[in-house]
Design a protein around this motif. Structure first.
Motif, PDB file in Angstrom:
ATOM      1  N   MET A 251       0.482  -1.003  -0.418  1.00 25.19           N
ATOM      2  CA  MET A 251       0.146   0.088   0.288  1.00 25.19           C
ATOM      3  C   MET A 251       1.315   1.663   0.248  1.00 25.19           C
ATOM      4  SD  MET A 251      -3.096  -0.542  -0.133  1.00 25.19           S
ATOM      5  CE  MET A 251      -3.329   1.569   0.279  1.00 25.19           C
ATOM      6  N   LYS A 252       1.642   1.596   0.570  1.00 26.69           N
ATOM      7  CA  LYS A 252       2.889   1.962   0.674  1.00 26.69           C
ATOM      8  C   LYS A 252       3.364   2.335  -0.665  1.00 26.69           C
ATOM      9  CE  LYS A 252       4.333   1.603   5.621  1.00 26.69           C
ATOM     10  NZ  LYS A 252       5.632   1.885   6.257  1.00 26.69           N
ATOM     11  N   TYR A 253       3.533   1.507  -1.614  1.00 29.35           N
ATOM     12  CA  TYR A 253       4.635   1.986  -2.585  1.00 29.35           C
ATOM     13  C   TYR A 253       3.182   2.037  -3.932  1.00 29.35           C
ATOM     14  CZ  TYR A 253       8.269  -0.145  -1.584  1.00 29.35           C
ATOM     15  OH  TYR A 253       9.837  -0.702  -0.224  1.00 29.35           O
ATOM     16  N   PHE A 254       1.715   1.573  -3.796  1.00 30.65           N
ATOM     17  CA  PHE A 254       0.744   2.105  -4.599  1.00 30.65           C
ATOM     18  C   PHE A 254       0.446   3.936  -3.931  1.00 30.65           C
ATOM     19  CE2 PHE A 254      -3.606   2.005  -4.664  1.00 30.65           C
ATOM     20  CZ  PHE A 254      -3.591   1.939  -6.129  1.00 30.65           C
ATOM     21  N   SER A 255       0.636   4.152  -3.416  1.00 33.59           N
ATOM     22  CA  SER A 255       0.703   5.548  -2.598  1.00 33.59           C
ATOM     23  C   SER A 255       1.111   6.671  -3.066  1.00 33.59           C
ATOM     24  CB  SER A 255       0.308   5.595  -1.427  1.00 33.59           C
ATOM     25  OG  SER A 255      -0.450   6.797  -0.939  1.00 33.59           O
ATOM     26  N   LEU A 256       2.540   6.236  -2.513  1.00 34.40           N
ATOM     27  CA  LEU A 256       3.529   6.790  -3.007  1.00 34.40           C
ATOM     28  C   LEU A 256       2.967   7.179  -5.249  1.00 34.40           C
ATOM     29  CD1 LEU A 256       6.223   8.496  -2.875  1.00 34.40           C
ATOM     30  CD2 LEU A 256       7.680   6.306  -2.812  1.00 34.40           C
ATOM     31  N   ALA A 257       3.055   5.795  -5.598  1.00 33.34           N
ATOM     32  CA  ALA A 257       2.899   6.058  -6.964  1.00 33.34           C
ATOM     33  C   ALA A 257       1.725   6.642  -7.091  1.00 33.34           C
ATOM     34  CB  ALA A 257       2.701   4.382  -7.644  1.00 33.34           C
ATOM     35  N   CYS A 258       1.232   6.668  -6.998  1.00 31.70           N
ATOM     36  CA  CYS A 258      -0.507   7.528  -7.417  1.00 31.70           C
ATOM     37  C   CYS A 258      -0.367   8.419  -7.216  1.00 31.70           C
ATOM     38  CB  CYS A 258      -1.607   7.066  -6.944  1.00 31.70           C
ATOM     39  SG  CYS A 258      -2.168   5.247  -7.365  1.00 31.70           S
ATOM     40  N   LEU A 259       0.640   9.034  -6.246  1.00 29.97           N
ATOM     41  CA  LEU A 259       0.642  10.912  -5.485  1.00 29.97           C
ATOM     42  C   LEU A 259       1.162  11.336  -6.366  1.00 29.97           C
ATOM     43  CD1 LEU A 259       0.481  10.227  -2.026  1.00 29.97           C
ATOM     44  CD2 LEU A 259      -1.221  10.994  -3.226  1.00 29.97           C
ATOM     45  N   SER A 260       2.552  10.757  -6.825  1.00 27.98           N
ATOM     46  CA  SER A 260       3.560  10.966  -7.428  1.00 27.98           C
ATOM     47  C   SER A 260       2.995  11.271  -8.873  1.00 27.98           C
ATOM     48  CB  SER A 260       4.767  10.119  -7.850  1.00 27.98           C
ATOM     49  OG  SER A 260       5.085   9.380  -6.573  1.00 27.98           O
ATOM     50  N   LEU A 261       2.433   9.598  -9.555  1.00 26.56           N
ATOM     51  CA  LEU A 261       1.402  10.399 -10.621  1.00 26.56           C
ATOM     52  C   LEU A 261       0.561  11.437 -10.814  1.00 26.56           C
ATOM     53  CD1 LEU A 261       1.164   9.348 -13.420  1.00 26.56           C
ATOM     54  CD2 LEU A 261      -0.946   7.666 -12.882  1.00 26.56           C
ATOM     55  N   SER A 262       0.490  12.127  -9.494  1.00 24.39           N
ATOM     56  CA  SER A 262      -0.913  13.384  -9.782  1.00 24.39           C
ATOM     57  C   SER A 262      -0.347  14.198  -9.715  1.00 24.39           C
ATOM     58  CB  SER A 262      -1.464  12.255  -8.300  1.00 24.39           C
ATOM     59  OG  SER A 262      -2.380  14.001  -8.368  1.00 24.39           O
ATOM     60  N   SER A 263       0.797  14.159  -8.916  1.00 23.70           N
ATOM     61  CA  SER A 263       1.667  15.050  -9.329  1.00 23.70           C
ATOM     62  C   SER A 263       2.697  15.984 -10.902  1.00 23.70           C
ATOM     63  CB  SER A 263       2.925  15.350  -7.839  1.00 23.70           C
ATOM     64  OG  SER A 263       2.562  15.132  -6.775  1.00 23.70           O
ATOM     65  N   ILE A 264       2.513  14.897 -10.864  1.00 23.45           N
ATOM     66  CA  ILE A 264       3.226  15.285 -12.653  1.00 23.45           C
ATOM     67  C   ILE A 264       2.254  15.570 -13.619  1.00 23.45           C
ATOM     68  CG2 ILE A 264       4.236  14.010 -14.666  1.00 23.45           C
ATOM     69  CD1 ILE A 264       5.619  12.150 -12.412  1.00 23.45           C
ATOM     70  N   ALA A 265       0.944  14.277 -12.817  1.00 25.18           N
ATOM     71  CA  ALA A 265      -0.229  15.770 -13.742  1.00 25.18           C
ATOM     72  C   ALA A 265      -0.006  16.727 -13.664  1.00 25.18           C
ATOM     73  CB  ALA A 265      -1.440  14.415 -13.585  1.00 25.18           C
ATOM     74  N   SER A 266      -0.512  17.197 -12.037  1.00 25.60           N
ATOM     75  CA  SER A 266      -0.756  18.772 -11.688  1.00 25.60           C
ATOM     76  C   SER A 266       0.385  19.693 -12.649  1.00 25.60           C
ATOM     77  CB  SER A 266      -0.512  18.889 -10.601  1.00 25.60           C
ATOM     78  OG  SER A 266      -1.849  17.978  -9.812  1.00 25.60           O
ATOM     79  N   LEU A 267       1.447  18.652 -12.291  1.00 21.99           N
ATOM     80  CA  LEU A 267       2.195  20.082 -13.271  1.00 21.99           C
ATOM     81  C   LEU A 267       2.514  20.220 -14.738  1.00 21.99           C
ATOM     82  CD1 LEU A 267       5.249  21.964 -12.678  1.00 21.99           C
ATOM     83  CD2 LEU A 267       6.076  19.377 -12.948  1.00 21.99           C
ATOM     84  N   VAL A 268       1.906  19.461 -15.275  1.00 20.93           N
ATOM     85  CA  VAL A 268       1.779  19.354 -16.250  1.00 20.93           C
ATOM     86  C   VAL A 268       0.244  20.257 -16.685  1.00 20.93           C
ATOM     87  CG1 VAL A 268       1.450  18.024 -19.157  1.00 20.93           C
ATOM     88  CG2 VAL A 268       2.136  17.356 -17.360  1.00 20.93           C
ATOM     89  N   THR A 269      -0.722  20.085 -15.989  1.00 23.67           N
ATOM     90  CA  THR A 269      -1.783  21.321 -15.629  1.00 23.67           C
ATOM     91  C   THR A 269      -1.061  22.492 -15.945  1.00 23.67           C
ATOM     92  OG1 THR A 269      -2.843  19.415 -15.460  1.00 23.67           O
ATOM     93  CG2 THR A 269      -3.424  20.965 -15.183  1.00 23.67           C
ATOM     94  N   ILE A 270      -0.109  23.103 -15.110  1.00 18.96           N
ATOM     95  CA  ILE A 270       0.297  24.037 -14.896  1.00 18.96           C
ATOM     96  C   ILE A 270       0.718  24.687 -15.818  1.00 18.96           C
ATOM     97  CG2 ILE A 270       1.696  25.634 -13.531  1.00 18.96           C
ATOM     98  CD1 ILE A 270       1.260  23.987 -11.692  1.00 18.96           C
ATOM     99  N   LEU A 271       1.184  23.306 -16.460  1.00 18.57           N
ATOM    100  CA  LEU A 271       2.424  23.970 -18.055  1.00 18.57           C
ATOM    101  C   LEU A 271       1.839  24.527 -19.041  1.00 18.57           C
ATOM    102  CD1 LEU A 271       5.672  22.584 -17.692  1.00 18.57           C
ATOM    103  CD2 LEU A 271       5.837  24.736 -16.869  1.00 18.57           C
ATOM    104  N   THR A 272       0.454  24.032 -19.435  1.00 18.26           N
ATOM    105  CA  THR A 272      -0.590  24.399 -20.131  1.00 18.26           C
ATOM    106  C   THR A 272      -1.851  24.761 -20.166  1.00 18.26           C
ATOM    107  OG1 THR A 272      -1.799  21.719 -19.756  1.00 18.26           O
ATOM    108  CG2 THR A 272       0.515  21.714 -21.264  1.00 18.26           C
ATOM    109  N   SER A 273      -2.071  25.482 -19.131  1.00 17.60           N
ATOM    110  CA  SER A 273      -3.232  26.302 -18.820  1.00 17.60           C
ATOM    111  C   SER A 273      -2.733  27.586 -18.061  1.00 17.60           C
ATOM    112  CB  SER A 273      -3.901  25.336 -17.674  1.00 17.60           C
ATOM    113  OG  SER A 273      -3.962  24.253 -18.349  1.00 17.60           O
TER     114      SER A 273
END
Length: 259
Positions: free
Chosen positions: A1-23
């Motif tokens: 669960m720790k690794y699963f949570s870390l993977a989800c949160l990391s992917l979420s942060s990357i997607a948020s960063l991409v959103t900032i750069l495109t919006s």
């Protein structure tokens, strides 16, 4: 669960960063993405403070505040669009000024909820606990999680739903704004709020049933905020930009062929 949570949160942060750069044109979307990154980062790194009770409790307060801020900001952003299509008067302000005002409102509301948890927990424990666990770096009492997080999130989602329905009814009456940018943004915020509600519903069920399935679904949906933000806002902008480039390329090709 720790690794699963870390993977989800990391992917979420990357997607948020991409959103900032495109919006870059929309301050509300940028702010939402930034708050999501802060919430993901705070939640991820809070587990590194388990060695110190005071720091862990402080991180618990910060994580509580940041997640509330994300949900509250979605409601405030929806409210701004709601004002556009209703008779509620608005004061014309620059984008930066408006964002600062709403950020202040967001901070005050979320700090009040965090303070409520601290005060109630302190009184109930004869000032022995501030309401945050040194072993989880989050809210200690499941009942206080219900009253200071789950219910506020539910209230924000209900308010969003009301504003969405009222605004949609106004849009349906006026044919000239049925395809407006504000309508698309309102629909996107509504979908995001619904997904957030589903995420914390699974979290609530996980707490009371202790089933691993609900815990995994909660982690997946909750850790996917940034991905949902990108799919709602960043991806459409990227597709529009790609479509414009392809159209321009076709025009240039046709022009060259004609010559």
């Amino acid at each position: 669960m720790k690794y699963f949570s870390l993977a989800c949160l990391s992917l979420s942060s990357i997607a948020s960063l991409v959103t900032i750069l495109t919006s870059v044109a929309d301050m509300n979307i940028i702010t939402l993405a930034v708050l999501s990154i802060f919430a993901n980062t705070g939640y991820t790194f809070s587990k590194f403070f388990l060695w110190n009770e005071s720091l862990c409790i402080g991180m618990g307060m910060l994580v509580h505040f940041l997640w509330l801020s994300v949900i509250c900001w979605m409601s405030l952003s929806t409210f701004q669009i709601f004002q556009t299509f209703t008779t509620i008067s608005t004061v014309q302000k620059k984008d930066s000024t408006r964002v600062l005002v709403f950020l202040l409102i967001d901070a005050v509301l979320c700090l009040a909820i965090v303070a409520l948890n601290v005060i109630v927990s302190s009184v109930q424990s004869d000032w022995l606990s501030l309401g945050y666990s040194p072993s989880t770096c989050y809210i200690a009492d499941p009942k206080m999680t219900l009253f200071t997080f789950t219910l506020p999130v539910g209230l924000f989602i209900c308010i969003n739903s009301f504003m969405f329905l009222v605004t949609l009814s106004r849009i349906c009456v006026k044919a000239d704004i049925r395809k407006s940018k504000d309508k698309s943004r309102l629909s996107a915020y509504f979908r995001l709020s619904t997904l957030v509600g589903v995420a914390w519903l699974f979290g609530f069920l996980a707490q009371f049933t202790e089933l691993q399935l609900f815990s995994m679904l909660h982690t997946l949906f909750n850790g996917g905020h940034g991905v949902f933000i990108y799919m709602a806002f960043g991806l459409p902008l990227n597709l529009k930009s790609l479509s414009r480039r392809l159209e321009q390329k076709e025009k240039n090709t046709d022009s060259y062929t004609t010559k």
